[in-house]
Write a protein that holds these residues in place. Structure first.
Motif, PDB file in Angstrom:
ATOM      1  N   PRO A  81       1.111  -0.931  -0.078  1.00  0.00           N
ATOM      2  CA  PRO A  81      -0.107  -0.066  -0.633  1.00  0.00           C
ATOM      3  C   PRO A  81       1.308   1.336   0.146  1.00  0.00           C
ATOM      4  O   PRO A  81       1.800   1.472   0.542  1.00  0.00           O
ATOM      5  CB  PRO A  81      -0.814  -0.225   1.506  1.00  0.00           C
ATOM      6  N   GLY A  82       0.448   2.521  -0.874  1.00  0.00           N
ATOM      7  CA  GLY A  82       0.936   3.445  -1.159  1.00  0.00           C
ATOM      8  C   GLY A  82      -0.104   4.338   0.374  1.00  0.00           C
ATOM      9  O   GLY A  82      -0.562   4.426   0.602  1.00  0.00           O
ATOM     10  N   TYR A  83       0.686   5.775   0.566  1.00  0.00           N
ATOM     11  CA  TYR A  83       0.074   6.707   1.186  1.00  0.00           C
ATOM     12  C   TYR A  83       0.054   8.277   0.724  1.00  0.00           C
ATOM     13  O   TYR A  83       1.199   8.833  -0.080  1.00  0.00           O
ATOM     14  CB  TYR A  83       0.262   6.740   2.557  1.00  0.00           C
ATOM     15  N   PHE A  84       0.110   9.203   1.711  1.00  0.00           N
ATOM     16  CA  PHE A  84      -0.098  10.449   0.989  1.00  0.00           C
ATOM     17  C   PHE A  84       1.353  11.336   2.335  1.00  0.00           C
ATOM     18  O   PHE A  84       1.361  10.732   2.981  1.00  0.00           O
ATOM     19  CB  PHE A  84      -1.360  11.398   0.967  1.00  0.00           C
ATOM     20  N   ALA A  85       2.055  11.390   1.106  1.00  0.00           N
ATOM     21  CA  ALA A  85       3.456  11.781   1.536  1.00  0.00           C
ATOM     22  C   ALA A  85       3.566  13.479   1.662  1.00  0.00           C
ATOM     23  O   ALA A  85       4.698  14.037   1.743  1.00  0.00           O
ATOM     24  CB  ALA A  85       4.167  11.065   1.068  1.00  0.00           C
ATOM     25  N   ALA A  86       2.136  13.907   1.330  1.00  0.00           N
ATOM     26  CA  ALA A  86       1.826  15.895   0.963  1.00  0.00           C
ATOM     27  C   ALA A  86       3.686  16.148   0.335  1.00  0.00           C
ATOM     28  O   ALA A  86       3.657  15.876  -1.048  1.00  0.00           O
ATOM     29  CB  ALA A  86       2.497  15.874   2.222  1.00  0.00           C
ATOM     30  N   ASP A  87       4.922  17.157   1.101  1.00  0.00           N
ATOM     31  CA  ASP A  87       5.929  17.605  -0.005  1.00  0.00           C
ATOM     32  C   ASP A  87       6.440  16.344  -0.752  1.00  0.00           C
ATOM     33  O   ASP A  87       7.849  17.213  -1.661  1.00  0.00           O
ATOM     34  CB  ASP A  87       5.727  19.117   0.389  1.00  0.00           C
ATOM     35  N   GLY A  88       6.839  15.492  -0.010  1.00  0.00           N
ATOM     36  CA  GLY A  88       7.529  14.806   0.416  1.00  0.00           C
ATOM     37  C   GLY A  88       8.430  14.358   0.958  1.00  0.00           C
ATOM     38  O   GLY A  88       9.480  13.515   1.250  1.00  0.00           O
ATOM     39  N   ASP A  89       8.858  15.550   1.846  1.00  0.00           N
ATOM     40  CA  ASP A  89       9.947  15.881   2.666  1.00  0.00           C
ATOM     41  C   ASP A  89       8.940  16.866   4.067  1.00  0.00           C
ATOM     42  O   ASP A  89       9.600  17.512   4.784  1.00  0.00           O
ATOM     43  CB  ASP A  89      10.739  17.277   2.371  1.00  0.00           C
ATOM     44  N   ALA A  90       7.461  15.910   4.886  1.00  0.00           N
ATOM     45  CA  ALA A  90       7.439  16.573   5.555  1.00  0.00           C
ATOM     46  C   ALA A  90       7.985  16.529   7.039  1.00  0.00           C
ATOM     47  O   ALA A  90       7.472  17.405   8.010  1.00  0.00           O
ATOM     48  CB  ALA A  90       5.626  15.903   5.191  1.00  0.00           C
ATOM     49  N   GLY A  91       8.826  15.825   7.221  1.00  0.00           N
ATOM     50  CA  GLY A  91       9.027  15.498   8.260  1.00  0.00           C
ATOM     51  C   GLY A  91      10.105  16.768   8.796  1.00  0.00           C
ATOM     52  O   GLY A  91      10.398  16.813   9.992  1.00  0.00           O
ATOM     53  N   GLU A  92      10.671  17.407   7.752  1.00  0.00           N
ATOM     54  CA  GLU A  92      11.062  18.494   7.923  1.00  0.00           C
ATOM     55  C   GLU A  92      10.869  19.735   7.636  1.00  0.00           C
ATOM     56  O   GLU A  92      11.341  20.752   8.576  1.00  0.00           O
ATOM     57  CB  GLU A  92      12.520  17.948   6.287  1.00  0.00           C
ATOM     58  N   SER A  93      10.272  19.661   6.740  1.00  0.00           N
ATOM     59  CA  SER A  93       9.399  20.994   6.650  1.00  0.00           C
ATOM     60  C   SER A  93       7.902  21.322   7.071  1.00  0.00           C
ATOM     61  O   SER A  93       7.318  22.549   7.158  1.00  0.00           O
ATOM     62  CB  SER A  93       8.661  20.784   5.177  1.00  0.00           C
ATOM     63  N   GLY A  94       7.423  20.059   7.727  1.00  0.00           N
ATOM     64  CA  GLY A  94       6.453  20.390   8.915  1.00  0.00           C
ATOM     65  C   GLY A  94       4.523  20.526   7.614  1.00  0.00           C
ATOM     66  O   GLY A  94       4.145  21.411   7.941  1.00  0.00           O
ATOM     67  N   ALA A  95       5.476  20.110   6.631  1.00  0.00           N
ATOM     68  CA  ALA A  95       3.933  20.598   5.683  1.00  0.00           C
ATOM     69  C   ALA A  95       2.646  19.602   5.376  1.00  0.00           C
ATOM     70  O   ALA A  95       3.050  18.621   6.089  1.00  0.00           O
ATOM     71  CB  ALA A  95       4.608  20.392   3.581  1.00  0.00           C
ATOM     72  N   SER A  96       1.771  20.424   5.454  1.00  0.00           N
ATOM     73  CA  SER A  96       0.832  19.428   5.114  1.00  0.00           C
ATOM     74  C   SER A  96       0.014  19.151   4.061  1.00  0.00           C
ATOM     75  O   SER A  96      -1.440  18.275   3.664  1.00  0.00           O
ATOM     76  CB  SER A  96      -0.221  19.645   6.806  1.00  0.00           C
ATOM     77  N   SER A  97       0.444  19.581   2.906  1.00  0.00           N
ATOM     78  CA  SER A  97      -0.112  19.528   1.514  1.00  0.00           C
ATOM     79  C   SER A  97       1.516  19.585   0.654  1.00  0.00           C
ATOM     80  O   SER A  97       1.926  19.578   1.156  1.00  0.00           O
ATOM     81  CB  SER A  97      -0.740  20.860   1.007  1.00  0.00           C
ATOM     82  N   GLY A  98       0.220  18.622  -0.884  1.00  0.00           N
ATOM     83  CA  GLY A  98       1.475  18.244  -1.698  1.00  0.00           C
ATOM     84  C   GLY A  98       0.876  17.200  -2.819  1.00  0.00           C
ATOM     85  O   GLY A  98      -0.281  17.193  -2.423  1.00  0.00           O
ATOM     86  N   ASN A  99       1.709  17.104  -3.452  1.00  0.00           N
ATOM     87  CA  ASN A  99       0.994  16.049  -4.538  1.00  0.00           C
ATOM     88  C   ASN A  99       2.500  15.130  -4.753  1.00  0.00           C
ATOM     89  O   ASN A  99       2.036  14.183  -5.403  1.00  0.00           O
ATOM     90  CB  ASN A  99       1.760  16.777  -5.990  1.00  0.00           C
ATOM     91  N   GLN A 100       3.174  14.640  -3.448  1.00  0.00           N
ATOM     92  CA  GLN A 100       4.368  13.497  -3.280  1.00  0.00           C
ATOM     93  C   GLN A 100       3.247  11.854  -2.811  1.00  0.00           C
ATOM     94  O   GLN A 100       2.553  11.999  -1.899  1.00  0.00           O
ATOM     95  CB  GLN A 100       5.542  13.569  -2.681  1.00  0.00           C
TER      96      GLN A 100
END
Length: 602
Positions: free
Chosen positions: A72-91
């Motif tokens: 299974p896959g998952y929504f990863a926001a910007d692909g670097d959320a652990g660093e960026s804190g991002a909650s949105s993206g297309n990764q």
């Protein structure tokens, strides 16, 4: 087709053509290493009107000439959320840990639709153009890891085994680690709303005592966050421990600060950056040789999701855990700590037998790696021991401060599981009692550490358990909720390390050994043996006088090991069997203490 497009529009799901969509493959493409496949998918956010976790589904089918996995896959926001804190993206991404070298092909399924992530039909929903059906290949080379790093050992295999083995080396794994604090992930450096949401905020940890254990080059996130918890894992590994345990959801429980969600009251949207940070800790542990014990609920919140059913919320929770963390090589899914009906007062609905069985079945059907699945008492296990059960073992707790029921409880459930032809692996994950159990070194009076060592550490091994984890009682400092310093039990960790070193040194054929307590003349000895080949014996405290081990005629070697110091009084001393027996040695030092005797046929 027109109806499908109308449905997607109604849900607020929009997609554009991804002409020339590419799959990015990152990580070392080596056997047992984490390989990540990432695609540019729908741009969305954690709180989007159309829930990205529920209304999209990414699966990756990976094929080798002798194996197929659906990951299974998952929504990863910007692909670097652990660093960026991002909650949105297309990764969007999936992780895979290959178990074979050579060429692997992959095919991506990417679909959208109402609740498509939790449907049992993988072809439900609308395929997304230029994403659904993406194909490719990559080549996997042998691992180059050695030592503690689990990527050199392979996946830990349980099914049908009393003792798990490493897939790469074939060696048996015997775990010894921490079952406490259960709120290990209640950590101030993780992103999320739990810090100040008004639910037990005073229990959020800093792990500050272990800041000194972080080493240059160790992982961090967001400009140096995470050092103290990474340091705590370093400390455990330095003491020779090889597992740690943690709740992943304790809303409505004792702590209430650990959950994968964006908030305390929304069970269908995940905090992407926080889960990325959890992964940083788990990955570091894996490279230090750590088994990961996922505890996914506790007694108070067993009915929090779907009233205990395997419904939308519970399936979504399990799917996210599998997608993000299932690639790890050594773990178990513990579906419920202290699960079932046993206390008489319940904060949420008590899970029934059918619900308890359904949880294990979900992991059997959806975890591509078929990791070990256990349940913890609480309620005893009779109702889940039928042929329809998909559990592969049990997680036991006991209730005596001197640990005296560890050995008989392990023997009872192992014997019963064998009688039912279940071939389960049983671990003792909370030996002792709730008030005391493994006390801090500062409170080590009246032989508590002696009892823990003899009755649980070595008693668990002699009973046939595949490992032990240590609980910290609530009547002491550094308890199951308050502990932030694992050094509070530093002296006892030494004794755990001595056992691990003994097992590494002796390479016992545990899978071929059985309890044979009647082979010695001592009334209270514990014996684990392969008759005529090897005998592991625990001589208990205070037992004196002649003690004879009954063995077939032949030549043997005898070793005497001190479990308190990790040293041998003597090793491999030749001795012949006389009149069908071998006289077991008694040390002249520390008379009245427990000793370990190893007898091997020559």
């Amino acid at each position: 087709m027109r109806y499908r497009h109308l449905l997607l529009f109604t849900l607020g799901i929009f997609f554009t053509s991804h002409l020339g969509a590419q799959v990015s493959i990152t990580g070392e493409t080596k056997k047992w290493h984490k390989i990540t496949l990432t695609v540019d998918g729908p741009k969305t956010k954690e709180d989007d009107r159309s829930n990205p976790f529920l209304h999209y589904r990414m699966d990756v089918t990976l094929r080798h000439d002798s194996a197929t996995y659906v990951v299974p896959g998952y929504f990863a926001a910007d692909g670097d959320a652990g660093e960026s804190g991002a909650s949105s993206g297309n990764q969007w991404r999936a992780h895979f840990a290959p178990d074979r070298t050579g060429e692997w092909t992959y095919t991506i399924s990417f679909r959208a639709g109402s609740n498509v992530a939790v449907t049992d039909n993988h072809n439900a929903g609308e395929p997304l153009p230029n994403l659904n059906g993406l194909r490719g290949a990559f080549t996997v080379s042998p691992t180059d890891k050695t030592g503690k790093d689990l990527r050199g050992k392979g996946r830990l295999l349980f099914h049908g085994r009393q003792y798990p083995v490493w897939a790469e080396t074939g060696e048996i794994f015997f775990k010894c680690g921490t079952d406490a604090p259960e709120n290990l992930l209640s950590y101030a450096d993780f992103d999320g709303t739990f810090h100040d949401d008004g639910f037990r905020d005073e229990l959020v940890k800093t792990w500050e005592p272990h800041l000194r254990d972080w080493n240059a080059g160790d992982p961090t996130w967001q400009d140096g966050k995470g050092k103290a918890l990474i340091g705590a894992v370093n400390y455990l590994a330095s003491e020779g421990l090889n597992s740690f345990s943690f709740l992943t959801l304790n809303i409505a429980g004792d702590d209430e600060n650990v959950f994968p969600y964006v908030s305390h009251d929304n069970y269908e949207r995940f905090d992407v950056s926080k889960l990325d940070q959890w992964e940083t800790v788990f990955t570091h542990g894996e490279r230090l040789g750590m088994f990961l014990h996922f505890k996914m609920s506790e007694v108070e919140n067993q009915g929090l999701l779907d009233g205990g059913d395997l419904g939308t919320q519970r399936k979504l929770y399990y799917r996210e855990l599998i997608a993000r963390f299932g690639h790890h090589l050594a773990l178990n899914w513990n579906v419920g700590e202290e699960n079932g009906k046993w206390r008489g007062r319940e904060e949420t609905p008590v899970q029934t037998t059918s619900q308890r069985l359904a949880m294990a079945r979900y992991f059997y059907e959806n975890d591509p790696y078929r990791h070990h699945v256990v349940i913890h008492d609480g309620q005893e296990f009779y109702d889940i021991m039928g042929p329809e059960s998909k559990y592969t073992g049990l997680s036991l707790q006991t209730n005596q401060p001197n640990f005296t029921n560890v050995y008989p409880d392990i023997r009872y459930w192992l014997d019963l599981s064998k009688k039912e032809d279940l071939k389960w692996a049983v671990a003792i994950d909370e030996p002792g009692d709730a008030q005391h159990s493994l006390v801090p070194d500062a409170d080590n009076t009246e032989q508590q550490h002696d009892n823990a060592r003899q009755n649980a550490l070595w008693g668990g091994l002699l009973a046939g358990a595949w490992g032990v984890e240590w609980y910290f009682g609530y009547k002491h400092a550094h308890s199951d909720l308050s502990c932030q310093d694992f050094r509070s039990r530093d002296l006892f960790w030494d004794q755990c390390r001595y056992q691990q070193e003994f097992l590494e040194d002796q390479r016992l054929p545990l899978a071929d050994m059985s309890p044979m307590n009647k082979t010695t003349s001592g009334e209270n000895d514990w014996v684990l043996a392969q008759e005529g080949e090897v005998y592991l014996i625990l001589l208990k405290r205070g037992e004196q006088g002649e003690n004879i081990l009954s063995v077939p005629a032949g030549e043997y070697t005898v070793s005497l090991f001190n479990p308190r110091t990790g040293k041998y009084d003597f090793r491999a001393r030749p001795q012949g069997a006389k009149d069908g027996g071998i006289r077991l040695p008694v040390s002249e030092e520390e008379v009245g203490m427990d000793w370990v005797v190893l007898v091997r046929g020559v």
